[in-house]
Design an enzyme around this catalytic site. Structure first.
Site, short mmCIF file in Angstrom:
data_model
loop_
_atom_site.label_atom_id
_atom_site.label_comp_id
_atom_site.label_asym_id
_atom_site.label_seq_id
_atom_site.Cartn_x
_atom_site.Cartn_y
_atom_site.Cartn_z
N GLY A 45 -0.83 -5.92 -13.29
CA GLY A 45 -0.72 -4.46 -13.28
C GLY A 45 0.13 -3.91 -12.16
CG ASN A 70 -4.54 -1.02 -6.95
OD1 ASN A 70 -3.33 -0.81 -6.96
ND2 ASN A 70 -5.18 -1.57 -7.95
CG ASN A 120 2.63 -5.03 -16.48
OD1 ASN A 120 2.72 -4.16 -17.34
ND2 ASN A 120 2.87 -4.80 -15.20
CB CYS A 158 -5.36 10.84 14.47
SG CYS A 158 -4.38 12.00 15.43
CB CYS A 161 -7.35 14.26 15.43
SG CYS A 161 -8.07 12.98 16.44
CB CYS A 174 -5.60 13.98 20.14
SG CYS A 174 -4.89 13.67 18.51
CG HIS A 178 0.38 -0.59 -0.26
ND1 HIS A 178 0.92 -0.56 -1.54
CD2 HIS A 178 1.24 -1.36 0.47
CE1 HIS A 178 2.04 -1.27 -1.58
NE2 HIS A 178 2.24 -1.78 -0.37
C1 BJW Z 1 -1.05 -2.05 -16.69
C2 BJW Z 1 -1.96 -1.31 -17.41
C3 BJW Z 1 -3.11 -1.99 -17.79
C4 BJW Z 1 -0.36 0.01 -16.97
N1 BJW Z 1 -3.27 -3.27 -17.45
N2 BJW Z 1 -1.23 -3.31 -16.36
C5 BJW Z 1 13.64 -4.24 0.52
C6 BJW Z 1 14.55 -3.77 -0.39
C7 BJW Z 1 14.58 -2.43 -0.75
C8 BJW Z 1 13.67 -1.52 -0.21
C9 BJW Z 1 12.75 -1.99 0.69
C10 BJW Z 1 12.74 -3.31 1.06
N3 BJW Z 1 11.72 -3.50 1.93
C11 BJW Z 1 11.11 -2.32 2.13
C12 BJW Z 1 11.72 -1.38 1.38
C13 BJW Z 1 11.36 0.06 1.30
C14 BJW Z 1 10.14 0.31 0.47
C15 BJW Z 1 10.34 -0.17 -0.96
O1 BJW Z 1 9.86 -1.19 -1.40
N4 BJW Z 1 11.04 0.62 -1.76
C16 BJW Z 1 11.23 0.28 -3.18
C17 BJW Z 1 10.78 1.43 -4.07
C18 BJW Z 1 12.64 -0.14 -3.38
N5 BJW Z 1 8.98 -0.33 1.06
C19 BJW Z 1 8.34 0.22 2.08
O2 BJW Z 1 8.75 1.23 2.60
C20 BJW Z 1 7.12 -0.51 2.61
N6 BJW Z 1 7.24 -0.64 4.04
C21 BJW Z 1 7.99 -1.58 4.61
O3 BJW Z 1 8.48 -2.47 3.98
O4 BJW Z 1 8.12 -1.42 5.97
C22 BJW Z 1 9.22 -2.08 6.60
C23 BJW Z 1 10.52 -1.42 6.14
C24 BJW Z 1 10.61 -0.06 6.00
C25 BJW Z 1 11.81 0.54 5.57
C26 BJW Z 1 12.91 -0.28 5.25
C27 BJW Z 1 12.80 -1.66 5.39
C28 BJW Z 1 11.60 -2.23 5.84
C29 BJW Z 1 5.90 0.35 2.37
C30 BJW Z 1 5.55 0.49 0.94
C31 BJW Z 1 4.34 1.41 0.79
C32 BJW Z 1 4.04 1.75 -0.65
N7 BJW Z 1 3.08 2.80 -0.68
C33 BJW Z 1 2.54 3.27 -1.96
C34 BJW Z 1 1.59 4.45 -1.70
C35 BJW Z 1 0.26 3.93 -1.14
C36 BJW Z 1 -0.67 5.05 -0.84
C37 BJW Z 1 -1.13 5.79 -2.07
O5 BJW Z 1 -1.86 5.24 -2.90
O6 BJW Z 1 -0.74 6.94 -2.21
O7 BJW Z 1 1.86 2.19 -2.62
S1 BJW Z 1 3.81 3.72 -3.14
C38 BJW Z 1 3.00 3.05 -4.55
O8 BJW Z 1 3.72 1.90 -5.06
C39 BJW Z 1 1.67 2.49 -4.02
C40 BJW Z 1 1.52 1.25 -4.82
O9 BJW Z 1 0.61 0.37 -4.18
C41 BJW Z 1 2.92 0.72 -4.88
C42 BJW Z 1 3.18 -0.25 -6.00
O10 BJW Z 1 2.98 0.36 -7.24
P1 BJW Z 1 2.23 -0.46 -8.38
O11 BJW Z 1 0.86 -0.78 -7.94
O12 BJW Z 1 3.07 -1.60 -8.80
O13 BJW Z 1 2.08 0.64 -9.54
P2 BJW Z 1 3.17 1.17 -10.59
O14 BJW Z 1 2.73 2.48 -11.05
O15 BJW Z 1 4.54 1.04 -10.06
O16 BJW Z 1 3.07 0.12 -11.80
C43 BJW Z 1 1.95 0.05 -12.62
C44 BJW Z 1 2.11 -1.15 -13.54
O17 BJW Z 1 0.90 -1.30 -14.26
C45 BJW Z 1 3.24 -0.99 -14.58
O18 BJW Z 1 4.02 -2.17 -14.57
C46 BJW Z 1 2.48 -0.82 -15.90
O19 BJW Z 1 3.18 -1.42 -17.00
C47 BJW Z 1 1.21 -1.58 -15.61
N8 BJW Z 1 0.06 -1.16 -16.38
N9 BJW Z 1 -1.43 0.01 -17.55
C48 BJW Z 1 -2.28 -3.86 -16.73
N10 BJW Z 1 -4.05 -1.32 -18.51
#
Ligand code: BJW
Length: 253
Positions: free
Chosen positions: A192, A106, A218, A131, A152, A155, A123
């Site tokens: 979560g 988060n 979850n 920038c 910025c 720059c 993240h």
């Molecule tokens: C409750 C609840 C309650 C509801 N109590 N629970 C290997 C394989 C395939 C792909 C990749 C790989 N390695 C890398 C990738 C690419 C990509 C990736 O993972 N893609 C997948 C979608 C397949 N990863 C990346 O690009 C990462 N970079 C990287 O690895 O660099 C090297 C590289 C690049 C390219 C290729 C290979 C290597 C970077 C990832 C960055 C993610 N960024 C974001 C945005 C952050 C900024 C912002 O806030 O805007 O991060 S995307 C978004 O998803 C955000 C979150 O942190 C992240 C995870 O989401 P999260 O937190 O799990 O939320 P939700 O909504 O998905 O789930 C909520 C959950 O809560 C649910 O389960 C509900 O049931 C539950 N819930 N109410 C408890 N009350």
């Protein structure tokens, strides 16, 4: 009256006896603070946009104003949000166990607001601005006129939030610390998170290799569920305080 939450005795005992506890949190822990998750249906102003499509460098290059405005809206939303009982319970666990590391995906600072100290932000943080050209943090900037983009002061490059978008590398030191903590955990909580975004979703497996007890909190099943020793189904704002009460029955809120 809802059903009482039952915490299995072995989970409560494992937490109480753990030496190195690690928690990996995702958007779900902030849902009860009114911060929308990524993959649940969006409502309100931004309902017609898919967060997964906005959180990319490609979107930013294509439509910087749209992406900037979305983050500005979320920045205001999280600035006004308060930690919920789930956040406070994690701060309490940090005070109760010998070693605790909180790894969060988060960007909303709610763990720090609740009092956690050892927080690794994988993240980034939405309140910081950097920038786009030079990757430099910028402390002061001016909101531009209607159609312009904030620039910025050093720059003239376009400004963006200091968060990690899809396809971008995670901050190296944060990722290294997260992997090391997970590798030495004896009790690992995932809370979560949908468990689909890498590399964060791989961290529980580092803990599993170390024979940690793993627990998912979850309301819904996730791809991680099958690998965890225990699943506690329900909102984290309810489950986490119940877990503390079960682990430390002498605990008085
Ligand atoms: C409750 C609840 C309650 C509801 N109590 N629970 C290997 C394989 C395939 C792909 C990749 C790989 N390695 C890398 C990738 C690419 C990509 C990736 O993972 N893609 C997948 C979608 C397949 N990863 C990346 O690009 C990462 N970079 C990287 O690895 O660099 C090297 C590289 C690049 C390219 C290729 C290979 C290597 C970077 C990832 C960055 C993610 N960024 C974001 C945005 C952050 C900024 C912002 O806030 O805007 O991060 S995307 C978004 O998803 C955000 C979150 O942190 C992240 C995870 O989401 P999260 O937190 O799990 O939320 P939700 O909504 O998905 O789930 C909520 C959950 O809560 C649910 O389960 C509900 O049931 C539950 N819930 N109410 C408890 N009350």
């Amino acid at each position: 009256m809802g059903d009482a939450i039952v915490i299995p005795t072995e989970v409560a005992r494992a937490l109480r006896e753990a030496r190195q506890v690690v928690a990996l949190t995702g958007a779900g822990i902030s849902a009860e603070s009114g911060v929308p998750t990524f993959r649940d249906a969006q409502t309100g102003l931004w309902a017609k946009y898919d967060p997964q499509e906005l959180a990319t460098p490609q979107s930013f290059r294509r439509n910087p104003k749209l992406v900037w405005d979305w983050y500005a809206w979320r920045r205001e939303l999280v600035a006004a949000a308060e930690p919920n009982p789930g956040h406070f319970a994690l701060a309490e666990i940090e005070r109760r166990v010998p070693q605790f590391t909180l790894i969060t995906q988060n960007v909303d600072s709610l763990h720090q607001k609740a009092g956690n100290i050892a927080v690794i932000e994988l993240h980034g943080n939405i309140s910081r601005i950097k920038c786009y050209e030079e990757d430099r943090i910028v402390d002061h900037w001016q909101e531009p006129d209607e159609d312009d983009h904030p620039r910025c002061p050093h720059c003239g490059g376009m400004l963006r939030p200091d968060v990690v978008w899809f396809g971008e590398m995670l901050p190296a030191a944060a990722l290294r610390q997260a992997i090391n903590a997970s590798r030495s955990a004896d009790f690992f909580l995932t809370i979560g998170t949908s468990g689909i975004v890498q590399p964060a979703a791989s961290l529980p497996f580092e803990a599993i290799e170390n024979r940690a007890i793993t627990v998912e909190i979850n309301p819904s099943e996730t791809p991680l569920s099958a690998w965890m020793h225990h699943a506690l189904r329900g909102p984290s704002g309810v489950i986490l305080p119940a877990l503390i009460a079960a682990a430390w029955p002498e605990f008085i809120v």
